[in-house]
Design a protein around this motif. Structure first.
Motif, mmCIF file in Angstrom:
data_model
loop_
_atom_site.group_PDB
_atom_site.id
_atom_site.type_symbol
_atom_site.label_atom_id
_atom_site.label_comp_id
_atom_site.label_asym_id
_atom_site.label_seq_id
_atom_site.Cartn_x
_atom_site.Cartn_y
_atom_site.Cartn_z
ATOM 1 N N ARG A 1 1.047 4.264 -2.896
ATOM 2 C CA ARG A 1 0.993 5.714 -2.620
ATOM 3 C C ARG A 1 2.212 6.421 -3.219
ATOM 4 N NH1 ARG A 1 -0.546 3.807 2.348
ATOM 5 N NH2 ARG A 1 1.332 4.485 3.459
ATOM 6 N N GLN A 2 3.363 5.787 -3.092
ATOM 7 C CA GLN A 2 4.585 6.411 -3.643
ATOM 8 C C GLN A 2 4.480 6.524 -5.162
ATOM 9 O OE1 GLN A 2 7.761 3.922 -2.061
ATOM 10 N NE2 GLN A 2 7.992 5.255 -0.270
ATOM 11 N N SER B 1 0.843 -1.207 0.000
ATOM 12 C CA SER B 1 0.000 0.000 0.000
ATOM 13 C C SER B 1 0.882 1.262 0.000
ATOM 14 C CB SER B 1 -1.012 -0.093 1.152
ATOM 15 O OG SER B 1 -0.782 0.847 2.117
ATOM 16 N N SER C 1 2.271 9.233 -6.203
ATOM 17 C CA SER C 1 2.893 10.561 -6.050
ATOM 18 C C SER C 1 3.790 10.870 -7.246
ATOM 19 C CB SER C 1 3.657 10.669 -4.724
ATOM 20 O OG SER C 1 4.876 9.974 -4.808
#
Ligand SMILES: CN(C)C(=N)NCCC[C@H](N)C(=O)O
Length: 270
Positions: free
Chosen positions: A43-44, A39, A47
């Motif tokens: 998210r990384q 997870s 981004s």
């Protein structure tokens, strides 16, 4: 006063890390016993996509497939120059099936794909740099594939030998800043290849081992902004001194598989 740099909008192809994992070890960074936070990785990765879009770049996606944990590393799928696609032939049997969905994506988007006969890992080792293509060998892509790429693109392909297994793809040790210049970590290359780089790029930005180990050379530049690992602090300062604008994007979870920003990014040059 540093030079003012100009960004050129890019078209990128990426692959969501839905099935990202470290299940096998095919480079020294990979330890299957070390857990991956999927997870956090997601998210990384989001981004990175967000940073590209905020800076005016087009981002397209290929659908990930289960059972292909390294498919997120889109850079390895092909090299695209002037709309011509030179596909991949992966070194590791575990990665070979990745070619199928990527080739399907290119075909569905109107590109023909040339299939190399020798091991060739896309933009991981074949790095278009203005008038020529810089091409790594030593661990993955073979000199035969360099010759095939030169025949296919009709562009000079300049072979460079990598010597440190931590920098097993050219894009871990060098990235293109703009049509004229590159940044690289000299110790990743054989003495002769270092001399070649010094001749071609007397004004290159050089990186320390610490910055290289932080995946600072696995960066993407649009000519002005450099999307770079936040751990590569000294390199970011050196780039800023030359008028580039570092944009830190943390992909630390992907380092567990031996990948970073550039590995997750296939550039479609048309
Ligand atoms: C910057 N690099 C190395 C890339 N272009 N790709 C990352 C590939 C990682 C994969 N586990 C492998 O070892 O093939």
């Amino acid at each position: 006063m540093p030079e003012s740099r100009v960004a050129r909008p890019r078209r990128f192809l990426v692959c969501e890390p839905r099935f990202f994992a470290v299940r096998y070890a095919i480079n020294p960074w990979m330890r299957p016993e070390q857990p991956v936070d999927v997870s956090l990785a997601r998210r990384q990765w989001l981004s990175l996509v967000d940073a590209y879009r905020r800076h005016g770049h087009t981002v397209e996606t290929v659908e990930p497939l289960p059972g292909l944990p390294d498919m997120v590393f889109a850079a390895n799928a092909a090299v695209v120059v002037d709309g011509r696609v030179f596909g991949s032939r992966f070194h590791a049997p575990e990665r070979r099936p990745e070619s199928v969905p990527y080739v399907a994506w290119f075909k569905a988007h109107g590109f023909d794909v040339q299939h190399p006969e020798s091991v060739c890992e896309g933009e991981g080792d074949l790095v278009p740099a203005g008038r020529w293509i810089l091409a790594g060998t030593g661990f993955r892509t073979t000199p035969e594939a360099h010759r095939e790429a030169q025949e296919f693109f009709g562009v000079p392909v300049i072979g460079l030998t990598l010597v440190d297994p931590y920098f097993y793809h050219l894009d871990t040790a060098l990235f293109v800043l703009d049509e004229e210049n590159v940044a690289y970590y000299p110790e990743a290359f054989s003495p002769g290849s270092r001399e070649v780089l010094e001749r071609l790029y007397p004004d290159a930005v050089l990186a320390t081992r610490e910055d290289a180990r932080a995946f600072g050379l696995n960066s993407v530049s649009d000519g002005r902004h450099v999307f770079i690992s936040p751990g590569a602090t000294e390199l970011a300062d050196r780039l800023a001194d030359r008028g580039y604008v570092p944009v830190p994007v943390d992909l630390s979870e992907f380092r567990k598989a031996g990948g970073g920003i550039k590995c997750c990014t296939q550039e479609i040059r048309s």
